[in-house]
Design a protein around this motif. Sequence first.
Motif, mmCIF file in Angstrom:
data_model
loop_
_atom_site.group_PDB
_atom_site.id
_atom_site.type_symbol
_atom_site.label_atom_id
_atom_site.label_comp_id
_atom_site.label_asym_id
_atom_site.label_seq_id
_atom_site.Cartn_x
_atom_site.Cartn_y
_atom_site.Cartn_z
ATOM 1 N N SER A 51 -55.001 -60.899 71.439
ATOM 2 C CA SER A 51 -54.867 -59.449 71.367
ATOM 3 C C SER A 51 -56.248 -58.811 71.339
ATOM 4 O O SER A 51 -57.258 -59.467 71.080
ATOM 5 C CB SER A 51 -54.083 -59.055 70.113
ATOM 6 O OG SER A 51 -54.850 -59.305 68.960
ATOM 7 N N THR A 52 -56.289 -57.520 71.604
ATOM 8 C CA THR A 52 -57.558 -56.795 71.619
ATOM 9 C C THR A 52 -58.220 -56.825 70.250
ATOM 10 O O THR A 52 -59.440 -56.999 70.143
ATOM 11 C CB THR A 52 -57.332 -55.338 72.059
ATOM 12 O OG1 THR A 52 -56.672 -55.346 73.337
ATOM 13 C CG2 THR A 52 -58.639 -54.588 72.183
ATOM 14 N N GLU A 53 -57.432 -56.702 69.200
ATOM 15 C CA GLU A 53 -57.989 -56.738 67.850
ATOM 16 C C GLU A 53 -58.616 -58.098 67.543
ATOM 17 O O GLU A 53 -59.673 -58.186 66.934
ATOM 18 C CB GLU A 53 -56.908 -56.416 66.808
ATOM 19 C CG GLU A 53 -56.390 -54.996 66.860
ATOM 20 C CD GLU A 53 -55.346 -54.797 67.954
ATOM 21 O OE1 GLU A 53 -54.709 -55.783 68.391
ATOM 22 O OE2 GLU A 53 -55.190 -53.649 68.397
ATOM 23 N N GLU A 54 -57.940 -59.160 67.972
ATOM 24 C CA GLU A 54 -58.483 -60.504 67.763
ATOM 25 C C GLU A 54 -59.786 -60.696 68.536
ATOM 26 O O GLU A 54 -60.734 -61.309 68.034
ATOM 27 C CB GLU A 54 -57.473 -61.567 68.204
ATOM 28 C CG GLU A 54 -56.286 -61.715 67.294
ATOM 29 C CD GLU A 54 -55.276 -62.708 67.842
ATOM 30 O OE1 GLU A 54 -54.655 -63.406 67.025
ATOM 31 O OE2 GLU A 54 -55.111 -62.793 69.087
ATOM 32 N N LEU A 55 -59.822 -60.171 69.758
ATOM 33 C CA LEU A 55 -61.037 -60.287 70.561
ATOM 34 C C LEU A 55 -62.204 -59.552 69.916
ATOM 35 O O LEU A 55 -63.327 -60.079 69.871
ATOM 36 C CB LEU A 55 -60.798 -59.737 71.966
ATOM 37 C CG LEU A 55 -60.033 -60.637 72.918
ATOM 38 C CD1 LEU A 55 -59.730 -59.891 74.207
ATOM 39 C CD2 LEU A 55 -60.801 -61.900 73.207
ATOM 40 N N ILE A 56 -61.951 -58.356 69.419
ATOM 41 C CA ILE A 56 -63.014 -57.585 68.772
ATOM 42 C C ILE A 56 -63.499 -58.301 67.519
ATOM 43 O O ILE A 56 -64.703 -58.387 67.268
ATOM 44 C CB ILE A 56 -62.527 -56.152 68.463
ATOM 45 C CG1 ILE A 56 -62.313 -55.385 69.770
ATOM 46 C CG2 ILE A 56 -63.520 -55.424 67.565
ATOM 47 C CD1 ILE A 56 -61.636 -54.047 69.593
ATOM 48 N N GLU A 103 -63.456 -59.660 79.123
ATOM 49 C CA GLU A 103 -62.025 -59.484 78.851
ATOM 50 C C GLU A 103 -61.769 -58.119 78.225
ATOM 51 O O GLU A 103 -60.795 -57.446 78.574
ATOM 52 C CB GLU A 103 -61.524 -60.602 77.957
ATOM 53 C CG GLU A 103 -60.048 -60.559 77.665
ATOM 54 C CD GLU A 103 -59.183 -60.737 78.900
ATOM 55 O OE1 GLU A 103 -58.083 -60.130 78.922
ATOM 56 O OE2 GLU A 103 -59.576 -61.451 79.843
ATOM 57 N N LEU A 104 -62.616 -57.708 77.287
ATOM 58 C CA LEU A 104 -62.432 -56.400 76.663
ATOM 59 C C LEU A 104 -62.620 -55.269 77.677
ATOM 60 O O LEU A 104 -61.884 -54.271 77.636
ATOM 61 C CB LEU A 104 -63.397 -56.232 75.491
ATOM 62 C CG LEU A 104 -63.043 -57.002 74.222
ATOM 63 C CD1 LEU A 104 -64.177 -56.924 73.210
ATOM 64 C CD2 LEU A 104 -61.758 -56.477 73.616
ATOM 65 N N GLU A 105 -63.587 -55.423 78.585
ATOM 66 C CA GLU A 105 -63.804 -54.392 79.594
ATOM 67 C C GLU A 105 -62.652 -54.324 80.587
ATOM 68 O O GLU A 105 -62.317 -53.258 81.081
ATOM 69 C CB GLU A 105 -65.114 -54.639 80.333
ATOM 70 C CG GLU A 105 -66.336 -54.316 79.506
ATOM 71 C CD GLU A 105 -67.632 -54.653 80.217
ATOM 72 O OE1 GLU A 105 -67.583 -55.168 81.352
ATOM 73 O OE2 GLU A 105 -68.692 -54.388 79.612
ATOM 74 N N SER A 106 -62.048 -55.466 80.875
ATOM 75 C CA SER A 106 -60.919 -55.467 81.808
ATOM 76 C C SER A 106 -59.672 -54.814 81.213
ATOM 77 O O SER A 106 -58.790 -54.382 81.953
ATOM 78 C CB SER A 106 -60.590 -56.897 82.256
ATOM 79 O OG SER A 106 -60.011 -57.623 81.189
ATOM 80 N N ARG A 107 -59.631 -54.726 79.912
ATOM 81 C CA ARG A 107 -58.456 -54.124 79.253
ATOM 82 C C ARG A 107 -58.587 -52.618 79.089
ATOM 83 O O ARG A 107 -57.627 -51.958 78.713
ATOM 84 C CB ARG A 107 -58.244 -54.762 77.872
ATOM 85 C CG ARG A 107 -57.838 -56.199 77.969
ATOM 86 C CD ARG A 107 -57.552 -56.784 76.634
ATOM 87 N NE ARG A 107 -57.237 -58.210 76.753
ATOM 88 C CZ ARG A 107 -56.701 -58.915 75.801
ATOM 89 N NH1 ARG A 107 -56.434 -58.365 74.634
ATOM 90 N NH2 ARG A 107 -56.460 -60.194 75.982
ATOM 91 N N LYS A 108 -59.751 -52.071 79.359
ATOM 92 C CA LYS A 108 -59.921 -50.621 79.208
ATOM 93 C C LYS A 108 -59.373 -49.866 80.381
ATOM 94 O O LYS A 108 -59.193 -50.282 81.433
ATOM 95 C CB LYS A 108 -61.409 -50.285 79.025
ATOM 96 C CG LYS A 108 -61.919 -50.724 77.694
ATOM 97 C CD LYS A 108 -63.348 -50.309 77.520
ATOM 98 C CE LYS A 108 -63.839 -50.753 76.162
ATOM 99 N NZ LYS A 108 -65.210 -50.375 75.906
#
Length: 80
Positions: free
Chosen positions: A10-15, A75-80
């Motif tokens: 998840s995004t939170e886990e990635l951050i 990965e985080l940039e691809s989710r924005k």
Amino acid sequence: MKTTKFSEMSTEELIKNQKTLKRVNTIFAVVLFMLFALNIFIVFMKGFSAMNVVPIALLPILFLNMSNLKEIKKELESRK
């Protein structure tokens, strides 16, 4: 060793992983730099020993952590 795909997290886990990895990587880089400096000093004072290769042997860990940080950032940039 558990391998996780960043796309499955998840995004939170990635951050959270990104922040933790940044801290660990920074501390590890500082310690590694200090080891290099200390080894240079020891080489001049006492000569070369087998322990002088330890910082060089630990260097790939730093590069792996940096590559993981780049993958998390992608990965985080691809989710924005």
